[in-house]
Design an enzyme around this catalytic site. Structure first.
Site, PDB file in Angstrom:
ATOM      1  N   ASP A   1       9.940   5.821   1.351  1.00 58.62           N
ATOM      2  CA  ASP A   1       9.247   4.667   1.596  1.00 58.62           C
ATOM      3  C   ASP A   1       9.462   4.326   3.129  1.00 58.62           C
ATOM      4  O   ASP A   1      10.420   4.573   3.582  1.00 58.62           O
ATOM      5  CB  ASP A   1       9.427   3.677   0.523  1.00 58.62           C
TER       6      ASP A   1
ATOM      7  N   GLU B   1       0.296   3.146   3.857  1.00 57.84           N
ATOM      8  CA  GLU B   1       0.472   1.893   3.299  1.00 57.84           C
ATOM      9  C   GLU B   1      -0.363   0.748   4.183  1.00 57.84           C
ATOM     10  O   GLU B   1      -0.380   1.060   5.408  1.00 57.84           O
ATOM     11  CB  GLU B   1       2.081   1.260   3.508  1.00 57.84           C
TER      12      GLU B   1
END
Length: 95
Positions: free
Chosen positions: A2, A57
Site C-alpha cells: 500500500d 488510489e
C-alpha cells in the site's frame, strides 16, 4: 504494498517481501503534471515487469482514470467511482 513510493515503502521491499500487488499512492495520482506522469508511468511499467497487480488510489476525475488506464493499470479506487462506504452501506449495496 500500500502507498507505494511514499514514506517507508522502498524498492528493496519488492525483492525481500512476498508482494503481489502495488497500490500507487494517491499523492502521485493527484499531481499528474509532467514529472508526476513519468513517475506513475514508471511505477506501472515496473509493476507489470514484476508481474504485480496494480491499483491506482485516489482517482477523482476522468483525466486521471484515462491516464492510468492508458498506462496499463486496470484497477482503480477513488471518489470517481464512489465515496467510502461503511460496512452497513456496502452490505446493503451487495444485497
Amino acid at each position: 504494498m500500500d502507498d507505494f513510493g511514499t514514506c517507508y515503502s522502498s524498492l528493496s521491499y519488492l525483492k525481500h517481501l512476498p508482494i503481489n500487488t502495488l497500490k500507487i499512492d494517491k499523492s502521485f495520482i493527484d499531481e499528474l503534471d509532467e514529472v508526476g506522469k513519468v513517475l506513475v508511468e514508471t511505477i506501472i511499467q515496473m509493476g507489470k515487469k514484476l508481474n504485480f497487480d496494480l491499483t491506482a488510489e485516489g482517482i477523482e476525475n476522468e483525466e486521471q482514470l484515462q491516464f492510468v488506464t492508458e498506462q496499463g493499470c486496470h484497477i482503480g479506487q477513488g471518489y470517481l467511482f464512489d465515496k467510502p462506504l461503511s460496512p452497513e452501506e456496502m452490505s446493503r449495496l451487495l444485497n
